[in-house]
Design an enzyme around this catalytic site. Structure first.
Site, PDB file in Angstrom:
ATOM      1  CG  PHE A   1      -1.900   1.185   1.277  1.00 28.04           C
ATOM      2  CD1 PHE A   1      -3.009   1.034   0.210  1.00 28.04           C
ATOM      3  CD2 PHE A   1      -1.763   2.178   2.165  1.00 28.04           C
ATOM      4  CE1 PHE A   1      -3.855   2.313   0.320  1.00 28.04           C
ATOM      5  CE2 PHE A   1      -2.752   3.056   2.293  1.00 28.04           C
ATOM      6  CZ  PHE A   1      -3.759   3.242   1.299  1.00 28.04           C
TER       7      PHE A   1
ATOM      8  CG  ASP B   1       3.889  -1.038   6.681  1.00 25.14           C
ATOM      9  OD1 ASP B   1       2.929  -1.569   7.587  1.00 25.14           O
ATOM     10  OD2 ASP B   1       3.854  -0.422   5.782  1.00 25.14           O
TER      11      ASP B   1
ATOM     12  CG  HIS C   1      -1.545  -5.906   5.861  1.00 27.65           C
ATOM     13  ND1 HIS C   1      -1.104  -6.284   4.664  1.00 27.65           N
ATOM     14  CD2 HIS C   1      -1.909  -4.884   5.796  1.00 27.65           C
ATOM     15  CE1 HIS C   1      -1.589  -5.566   3.932  1.00 27.65           C
ATOM     16  NE2 HIS C   1      -2.055  -4.457   4.347  1.00 27.65           N
TER      17      HIS C   1
ATOM     18  CD  GLN D   1      -8.904   1.132   6.609  1.00 26.02           C
ATOM     19  OE1 GLN D   1      -8.388  -0.043   6.681  1.00 26.02           O
ATOM     20  NE2 GLN D   1      -9.875   1.625   5.832  1.00 26.02           N
TER      21      GLN D   1
ATOM     22  CE  LYS E   1      -4.394  -1.891   7.344  1.00 28.59           C
ATOM     23  NZ  LYS E   1      -5.005  -1.070   6.362  1.00 28.59           N
TER      24      LYS E   1
ATOM     25  NE  ARG F   1       3.156  21.479  26.614  1.00 27.81           N
ATOM     26  CZ  ARG F   1       2.074  22.080  26.884  1.00 27.81           C
ATOM     27  NH1 ARG F   1       1.112  21.862  26.102  1.00 27.81           N
ATOM     28  NH2 ARG F   1       1.862  22.975  27.920  1.00 27.81           N
TER      29      ARG F   1
ATOM     30  CE1 TYR G   1       1.274  25.463  25.621  1.00 26.58           C
ATOM     31  CE2 TYR G   1       1.757  27.250  27.070  1.00 26.58           C
ATOM     32  CZ  TYR G   1       0.896  26.402  26.607  1.00 26.58           C
ATOM     33  OH  TYR G   1      -0.646  26.237  26.894  1.00 26.58           O
TER      34      TYR G   1
ATOM     35  NE  ARG H   1      -2.240  15.404  22.151  1.00 26.70           N
ATOM     36  CZ  ARG H   1      -1.462  16.586  21.926  1.00 26.70           C
ATOM     37  NH1 ARG H   1      -0.036  16.562  21.822  1.00 26.70           N
ATOM     38  NH2 ARG H   1      -2.404  17.405  21.635  1.00 26.70           N
TER      39      ARG H   1
END
Length: 405
Positions: free
Chosen positions: A107, A178, A181, A204, A207, A236, A243, A253
């Protein structure tokens, strides 16, 4: 940079089961699957009063549970699988001018994650039987600018991690897996997180476990995890109130609601894998009996495969005839798709970070990926969650459609 492919790749082979009318229902299970566990998790996340990871507890709990499941020291939940790959590569220091070896057959996120960091994605051919990165081809492609090698565990079967680990050790080039899958997969008894590399996962909608979107990165050590944490949260630190952004990064996140759903999804993953492991050999045997059909091969060392896809090739029906075959299967209730096209056969690949070669030159280097682009088909993993009778019915439909084609 304008694609050397022109517009050809923009329309060819874009067959989606949702576009085909008059679909027959043969009773296969729906996907995604859910029950009261997801509902309870969503209510739990809602009622805790904090819906992002810095104030809630669902993301932290999911990361611990997923790391333990995958045999990793640490896991970091992120927004999606593509971001997981980008973050993994960032932690490895991949940037402008670097080269990363990627399978030619995968992909597009695998190559785009490299290219979005300013690096060059170098397509490497795949094994003609397993469709995974060919270790010998990867060894031949390693050059002075190679900074990472990215095996993609296609359909949930781990690539040859013995040969790739040796290549990594001999060349000094790290692997980044990767594993989009490969949730719950094993190779010679070892899980994805037990190979001492960074790995990236996707959650996703289609999946093996899902919250609609989402992803995770697993890390072999605390230092790489902490680097990943900083970069996934705009650089951060957790306890920062002034900050003080220590690194470059982005907001990758995951939210608390998605994590709560993923905890429930993880709780039934192994049971679903068990079912697919029972059904897959039956379907492969039946497909292999159909003249002209070649199922994906399984390496004996892949001792647990979660079967994100049931994949096969029809070499005598390549191109438009393959596409028409997929449409015929969908019309009869089989969740079928054309396979990914080789990354160099997409306009996106040539926009930035492409090697100094033409599509035809890359095709000549990657004959197996090139062939798969034209004649490969995959069935969604819910096919393998059905009954054995339904698996037989799917094979009968494939046989009849191939004969008709």
């Amino acid at each position: 940079m304008k694609s050397p492919l022109g517009t050809l790749c923009e329309t060819a082979g874009t067959h989606d089961p949702e576009d085909v009318e008059h679909v027959t229902d043969i009773g296969l299970p729906e996907w995604p699957q859910y029950d009261g566990r997801e509902r309870e998790g969503l209510v739990r996340a809602l009622e805790q009063g904090q819906w992002w990871r810095m104030g809630g507890g669902e993301v932290d709990a999911f990361e611990r549970e997923f790391a333990e499941h995958e045999g990793a020291a640490h896991a970091l939940a992120v927004t999606n699988g593509t971001h997981a790959l980008e973050l993994a590569l960032q932690v490895l220091g991949i940037g402008s001018g670097d080269e990363v070896l990627v399978p030619a057959f995968t992909f597009i996120s695998s190559s785009q994650a490299v290219q979005r960091l300013g690096a060059v994605a170098v397509p490497v051919d795949v094994d003609p039987g397993t469709y995974n990165l060919d270790a010998a081809a990867a060894a031949a492609a390693v050059g002075p600018r190679t900074r990472a090698i990215m095996p993609v565990h296609i359909a949930g079967q781990l690539a040859d991690m013995d040969a790739l680990a040796k290549l990594s050790a001999d060349s000094g080039v790290p692997l980044v897996q990767d594993a989009a899958h490969a949730h719950g997969a094993r190779w010679n008894g070892r899980r994805v997180g037990e190979f001492g590399t960074i790995a990236a996962y996707s959650f996703q909608n289609g999946k093996l476990m899902t919250a609609g979107e989402g992803g995770a990165v697993t890390f072999p050590d605390r230092d790489s995890y902490e680097e990943g944490f900083l970069r996934h949260s705009c650089g951060r630190p957790r306890d920062d109130r002034g900050y003080h952004h220590r690194t470059s990064g982005s907001n990758f996140r995951l939210n608390e609601f998605s994590a709560a759903v993923l905890r429930a999804q993880l709780s039934r993953l192994d049971e679903q894998i068990d079912t697919r492991e029972q059904r897959a050999p039956v379907l492969d045997r039946l497909l292999a009996e159909i003249p002209g059909v070649l199922p994906q091969e399984r390496d004996a060392r892949a001792d647990r495969v979660p079967h994100y896809m049931a994949m096969f090739r029809v070499p005598e029906l390549a191109g438009e005839r393959r596409d028409a075959l997929v449409d015929a299967l969908v019309a009869r209730g089989v969740p079928a798709f054309v396979v990914f096209r080789a990354v160099y056969r997409t306009a996106a690949f040539w926009e930035t970070g492409a090697p100094d070669a033409t599509p035809e030159e890359l095709a000549a280097r990657c004959p197996n990926a090139e062939a798969l682009t034209g004649d490969g088909i995959w069935l969604h993993h819910r096919t393998l969650l059905g009954t054995e009778d339904q698996v037989h019915r799917v094979a009968e439909i494939v046989a009849d459609a191939v004969r008709s084609a």
